[in-house]
Design a protein around this motif. Structure first.
Motif, PDB file in Angstrom:
ATOM      1  N   GLU A 349       0.826  -1.211   0.000  1.00 38.10           N
ATOM      2  CA  GLU A 349       0.000   0.000   0.000  1.00 38.10           C
ATOM      3  C   GLU A 349       0.857   1.257   0.000  1.00 38.10           C
ATOM      4  N   GLN A 350       2.002   1.205   0.640  1.00 38.48           N
ATOM      5  CA  GLN A 350       2.831   2.390   0.819  1.00 38.48           C
ATOM      6  C   GLN A 350       3.846   2.595  -0.302  1.00 38.48           C
ATOM      7  N   LYS A 351       3.823   1.725  -1.313  1.00 35.01           N
ATOM      8  CA  LYS A 351       4.715   1.932  -2.453  1.00 35.01           C
ATOM      9  C   LYS A 351       4.289   3.169  -3.234  1.00 35.01           C
ATOM     10  N   THR A 352       5.273   3.857  -3.785  1.00 31.34           N
ATOM     11  CA  THR A 352       4.995   5.072  -4.551  1.00 31.34           C
ATOM     12  C   THR A 352       4.207   4.747  -5.813  1.00 31.34           C
ATOM     13  N   LEU A 353       3.142   5.556  -6.062  1.00 33.97           N
ATOM     14  CA  LEU A 353       2.297   5.355  -7.228  1.00 33.97           C
ATOM     15  C   LEU A 353       1.694   6.700  -7.631  1.00 33.97           C
ATOM     16  N   PRO A 354       1.830   7.105  -8.889  1.00 37.21           N
ATOM     17  CA  PRO A 354       1.181   8.354  -9.325  1.00 37.21           C
ATOM     18  C   PRO A 354      -0.338   8.217  -9.288  1.00 37.21           C
ATOM     19  N   VAL A 355      -1.037   9.287  -8.948  1.00 39.08           N
ATOM     20  CA  VAL A 355      -2.503   9.238  -8.942  1.00 39.08           C
ATOM     21  C   VAL A 355      -3.056   9.159 -10.364  1.00 39.08           C
ATOM     22  N   THR A 356      -2.200   9.366 -11.352  1.00 36.71           N
ATOM     23  CA  THR A 356      -2.604   9.266 -12.766  1.00 36.71           C
ATOM     24  C   THR A 356      -2.024   8.017 -13.427  1.00 36.71           C
ATOM     25  N   ALA A 357      -1.714   7.015 -12.615  1.00 37.88           N
ATOM     26  CA  ALA A 357      -1.087   5.808 -13.156  1.00 37.88           C
ATOM     27  C   ALA A 357      -2.061   5.029 -14.036  1.00 37.88           C
ATOM     28  N   ASP A 358      -1.523   4.390 -15.080  1.00 41.34           N
ATOM     29  CA  ASP A 358      -2.349   3.478 -15.869  1.00 41.34           C
ATOM     30  C   ASP A 358      -2.248   2.077 -15.274  1.00 41.34           C
ATOM     31  N   GLY A 362       0.308   0.404 -12.352  1.00 40.91           N
ATOM     32  CA  GLY A 362      -0.212  -0.107 -11.089  1.00 40.91           C
ATOM     33  C   GLY A 362       0.178  -1.548 -10.832  1.00 40.91           C
ATOM     34  N   LEU A 363       0.184  -2.366 -11.880  1.00 44.83           N
ATOM     35  CA  LEU A 363       0.531  -3.777 -11.720  1.00 44.83           C
ATOM     36  C   LEU A 363       1.979  -3.957 -11.288  1.00 44.83           C
ATOM     37  N   LYS A 364       2.838  -3.020 -11.634  1.00 46.72           N
ATOM     38  CA  LYS A 364       4.251  -3.139 -11.264  1.00 46.72           C
ATOM     39  C   LYS A 364       4.456  -3.076  -9.756  1.00 46.72           C
ATOM     40  N   ASN A 365       3.522  -2.471  -9.030  1.00 43.36           N
ATOM     41  CA  ASN A 365       3.634  -2.409  -7.572  1.00 43.36           C
ATOM     42  C   ASN A 365       3.175  -3.700  -6.893  1.00 43.36           C
ATOM     43  N   MET A 366       2.485  -4.547  -7.626  1.00 44.86           N
ATOM     44  CA  MET A 366       1.898  -5.748  -7.030  1.00 44.86           C
ATOM     45  C   MET A 366       2.932  -6.867  -6.905  1.00 44.86           C
ATOM     46  N   PRO A 367       2.866  -7.647  -5.814  1.00 39.69           N
ATOM     47  CA  PRO A 367       3.716  -8.843  -5.724  1.00 39.69           C
ATOM     48  C   PRO A 367       3.399  -9.821  -6.852  1.00 39.69           C
ATOM     49  N   ALA A 368       4.383 -10.631  -7.215  1.00 36.63           N
ATOM     50  CA  ALA A 368       4.205 -11.579  -8.325  1.00 36.63           C
ATOM     51  C   ALA A 368       3.043 -12.539  -8.070  1.00 36.63           C
ATOM     52  N   ALA A 369       2.877 -12.950  -6.802  1.00 37.38           N
ATOM     53  CA  ALA A 369       1.791 -13.886  -6.496  1.00 37.38           C
ATOM     54  C   ALA A 369       0.427 -13.243  -6.708  1.00 37.38           C
ATOM     55  N   VAL A 465      -8.812  -1.473  -9.155  1.00 34.51           N
ATOM     56  CA  VAL A 465      -8.301  -0.325  -8.405  1.00 34.51           C
ATOM     57  C   VAL A 465      -6.887  -0.653  -7.955  1.00 34.51           C
ATOM     58  N   MET A 466      -6.148   0.393  -7.634  1.00 30.53           N
ATOM     59  CA  MET A 466      -4.813   0.250  -7.093  1.00 30.53           C
ATOM     60  C   MET A 466      -4.723   1.078  -5.810  1.00 30.53           C
ATOM     61  N   VAL A 467      -3.875   0.651  -4.898  1.00 30.72           N
ATOM     62  CA  VAL A 467      -3.620   1.401  -3.676  1.00 30.72           C
ATOM     63  C   VAL A 467      -2.139   1.758  -3.668  1.00 30.72           C
ATOM     64  N   ARG A 475       2.597  16.574   1.240  1.00 27.09           N
ATOM     65  CA  ARG A 475       2.283  15.650   2.325  1.00 27.09           C
ATOM     66  C   ARG A 475       2.088  14.244   1.757  1.00 27.09           C
ATOM     67  N   GLY A 476       2.573  13.246   2.486  1.00 28.56           N
ATOM     68  CA  GLY A 476       2.404  11.875   2.040  1.00 28.56           C
ATOM     69  C   GLY A 476       0.964  11.411   2.212  1.00 28.56           C
ATOM     70  N   VAL A 477       0.401  10.871   1.154  1.00 28.67           N
ATOM     71  CA  VAL A 477      -0.994  10.429   1.168  1.00 28.67           C
ATOM     72  C   VAL A 477      -1.060   9.009   0.601  1.00 28.67           C
ATOM     73  N   THR A 478      -1.776   8.145   1.313  1.00 24.56           N
ATOM     74  CA  THR A 478      -2.083   6.810   0.780  1.00 24.56           C
ATOM     75  C   THR A 478      -3.493   6.852   0.206  1.00 24.56           C
ATOM     76  N   PHE A 479      -3.659   6.385  -1.009  1.00 23.78           N
ATOM     77  CA  PHE A 479      -4.916   6.596  -1.717  1.00 23.78           C
ATOM     78  C   PHE A 479      -5.339   5.354  -2.490  1.00 23.78           C
ATOM     79  N   VAL A 480      -6.593   5.386  -2.923  1.00 21.65           N
ATOM     80  CA  VAL A 480      -7.157   4.364  -3.817  1.00 21.65           C
ATOM     81  C   VAL A 480      -7.432   5.044  -5.148  1.00 21.65           C
ATOM     82  N   MET A 481      -7.023   4.421  -6.250  1.00 23.96           N
ATOM     83  CA  MET A 481      -7.260   5.021  -7.559  1.00 23.96           C
ATOM     84  C   MET A 481      -7.667   3.957  -8.571  1.00 23.96           C
TER      85      MET A 481
END
Length: 702
Positions: A349-358, A362-369, A465-467, A475-481
């Protein structure tokens, strides 16, 4: 007992077994065995007794079958003898298993096929369980074609670890991306090679979360007195303790049963961790306190510790000593496992991700499993490389036909959450979503083994969706997009939701058909042999179809080639027993097995990923009353021929049985009475239907 009743009874017993009603399942099978002395009933009953802990009952059942070279029967005998601690008898059965595998491993590059692919791993598990670690390595070298099987690689790594060949063990675990805890085991093996972790025996088991939970439940309640005796638990607890992102309380809770309750081994582990130059300071501080609490070092005594590359000493003062430690129970260990899963997911959840990510970003932040879990959810056979899995998911979700089917099957709360994020401009703070729809607490991390239950986690597991986290207004923000390349189409599908006769529905069909047509022109051609199981003389067809075909198109092609009338339900499912409960493809509102979850829509799932190698098989079942089972085998792949329209029927024999004749039993009865005569088959007379037109009729889109 006729064939139909026997099949129904066996299916009922299977369902009772999977639902935990073992005694009722056994009673049904005993009833069937009393009426029909068939080997398949004995084997099914023996498997039931083996899983319910009755090894003597297993041996009594399979005794009449042991003279045959049957792998499953021999494997059950070996396991039963092992459970009875009769190692010499188990060894004799194991030698027989090795000879069977030696005979069936082909000289071809493709290796074992179907269920036989699992045989080498089963044998290595049994060999290792007998303590024959070197023999595991010898068989691994002999069965070179099985080296790509991650289960086999894990058992080889376990053998190397038990033989104290830690570098080799670490190398094997590093090559396994599919298995939970593989990287943690690699880390422990590296530390064992350095002498930091003292030797300990490791069981031949696959460390999935369910297995670890089961071991914890069977562990001694007073862990501090007897220590963690199971090697697999030592591995998992060490993985937790050494994770640099774990909080201090969880780290100490993981170390406590190892150091404080591990006896001499625990003391050696503690000293090894203190003297290591690669172990971080927080781990060492926790270990010094635990060693003092366990009485290995007196209070106020300097304890040698390697800090910042130099040997120094740490003194635990009386006022720093904790209260008398409590026993670490199974519940506490279970809690630790749950907390570490939560920690792993929060890391994502805390990995860096642009709010405009495609979607691809977004899939690159996900674990392989997780990627594999998404592929399984959508009926996609995952590619070996991560980047290829990401492309598979993007291709599936960015075609409107694929996305349409996904949205169709969403629950109302999932649609509501998705609409909420879209209405907010495509992204919203995680805290706001948690307040309105619930948090992801308790949804864990191992989504391939156990799908999450929370609404947000389910959508994340769908890839809709991605988190992530980003700096917003400094400010650091954790979000759903929602991925930007899915937003417009999701809004259309959610707000209109493709009512009957809508423009969107027609557009979906046109776009899907156009995409399939384009892929058909570019793809390879698969040559399938489809054989109707149990028919004599055999009824079979040879079909040429594009790799890009969907299972719906393959269904229509099989119907046309055999001459079936497509008046009944159908289903594709795995040919191996291990696959039966995993992937089922047909009509989404149907279920082949009562206990087995969702059925994937055949028009959304491509055939290609399920037939990555020649010789791979799936089952195709037509008419759930007559149970016409077809075995679909990929014979070869070849380039598409320019100017030739596909599908093509290139061969076959015998006309198919008449519809509604009562299955194989009824068909043989008609043949025996001479009421029907198998007709000759001419592949040139086959006329293939328009699969998209038939799909439109089925979906009732006018």
């Amino acid at each position: 007992m006729n064939e139909e009743r026997l099949g129904m009874l066996m299916q009922e017993a299977f369902e009772l077994h999977t639902s935990g009603e073992i005694q009722k399942a056994e009673a049904l099978l005993l009833e069937a065995l009393a009426e029909n002395e068939l080997p398949m009933i004995r084997v099914a009953l023996a498997q039931l007794r083996l899983t319910s802990g009755n090894p003597q009952g297993v041996l009594e059942l399979i005794a009449p079958l042991l003279h045959e070279d049957d792998f499953v029967v021999t494997m059950m005998a070996a396991r039963a003898y092992l459970e009875l601690d009769k190692t010499s008898e188990a060894g004799r059965q194991l030698d027989k298993l090795v000879r069977i595998v030696d005979r069936i491993i082909p000289a071809t590059r493709e290796g074992l096929r179907g269920m036989k692919r699992e045989y080498p791993g089963v044998v290595l598990n049994l060999v290792g369980s007998l303590g024959q670690h070197r023999r595991v390595l010898e068989l691994y070298k002999r069965w070179a074609q099985c080296k790509s099987d991650w289960v086999v690689r894990h058992y080889v790594a376990v053998a190397c670890f038990n033989l104290r060949r830690y570098k080799q063990a670490a190398s094997h675990w590093s090559a396994i991306g599919e298995m939970p805890h593989a990287l943690g085991m690699q880390h422990v093996a590296v530390l064992a090679e350095r002498g930091t972790v003292p030797p300990f025996p490791l069981e031949y088991a696959l460390p999935n979360p369910e297995m670890i939970s089961e071991l914890l439940n069977s562990a001694t309640v007073d862990v501090d007195e007897k220590g963690v005796q199971m090697g697999i638990l030592r591995m998992v607890l060490l993985e937790m303790a050494l994770d640099e992102d774990v909080d201090d309380e969880l780290r100490e809770n993981a170390l406590a049963p190892l150091v404080r309750g591990g006896g001499d081994w625990g003391a050696a582990l503690g000293v090894g961790l203190l003297e290591s130059s690669v172990i971080r300071k927080p781990v060492k501080l926790a270990v010094t306190k635990l060693l003092v609490e366990a009485g290995f070092f007196p209070e106020e005594t300097p304890i040698p510790v390697m800090l910042d590359g130099e040997m120094t000493s740490v003194v635990i003062h009386r006022e720093e000593k904790k209260k008398e430690p409590e026993s670490v129970s199974e519940d506490m260990l279970q809690d630790m496992l749950c907390r570490i899963e939560e920690h792993f997911r929060i890391d994502v959840e805390q990995k860096t991700l642009p709010v405009t990510a495609d979607l691809a970003r977004g899939l690159k932040n996900m674990p392989a499993a997780w990627l594999e879990a998404i592929c399984e959810l959508y009926g996609i056979r995952p590619k070996r490389l991560r980047k290829d899995r990401e492309k598979q998911i993007v291709n599936h979700l960015t075609t409107r036909g694929g996305l349409y089917g996904v949205v169709q099957r969403l629950s109302e709360d999932e649609k509501e959450l998705l609409g909420y994020v879209l209405d907010k401009g495509g992204w919203v703070r995680l805290s706001s979503v948690a307040t309105k729809f619930g948090s992801m607490e308790g949804d864990g991390f191992y989504w391939l083994e156990k799908k999450p239950e929370g609404t947000l986690a389910r959508l994340w597991c769908h890839g809709l969706v991605m988190v992530g986290s980003a700096k917003i207004n400094k400010r650091g923000v954790t979000f759903v997009m929602v991925p930007v390349d899915l937003q417009e189409r999701l809004e259309q599908l959610l707000h209109g939701f493709v009512p009957e006769g809508s423009v969107i529905a027609e557009d979906v069909l046109r776009e899907t058909a156009a995409a399939m047509a384009e892929e058909t022109r570019l793809s390879e051609v698969f040559q399938f042999r489809v054989e109707l199981e149990g028919t004599h003389p055999p009824v079979w067809r040879s079909l040429l179809v594009p790799e890009s075909f969907t299972f719906w198109e393959l269904h229509v092609a099989i119907q046309d080639a055999f001459g079936w009338e497509d008046r009944h339900r159908h289903m594709f499912y795995g040919s191996g027993l291990a696959d039966r409960g995993k992937v089922k493809i047909g009509m989404p509102d149907e279920a082949l097995f009562a206990e087995s979850g969702e059925v994937l829509a055949g028009w959304e799932v491509q055939v290609g990923p399920y037939f990555s190698r020649e010789g791979m098989q799936m089952n195709y079942l037509y008419d759930f009353a007559d149970n016409w089972l077809h075995i679909v085998t990929l014979e070869k792949k070849r380039p598409a021929q320019e100017g030739l329209a596909y599908p093509q029927c290139s061969g076959g024999e015998q006309m198919c049985p008449p519809e509604g004749c009562g299955g194989n039993y009824g068909y043989r009865k008609l043949l025996g009475k001479g009421e029907i005569v198998p007709g000759s088959f001419n592949p040139q007379e086959v006329i293939f239907s328009d699969a998209q037109k038939r799909l439109k009729e089925v979906l009732q889109i006018r």
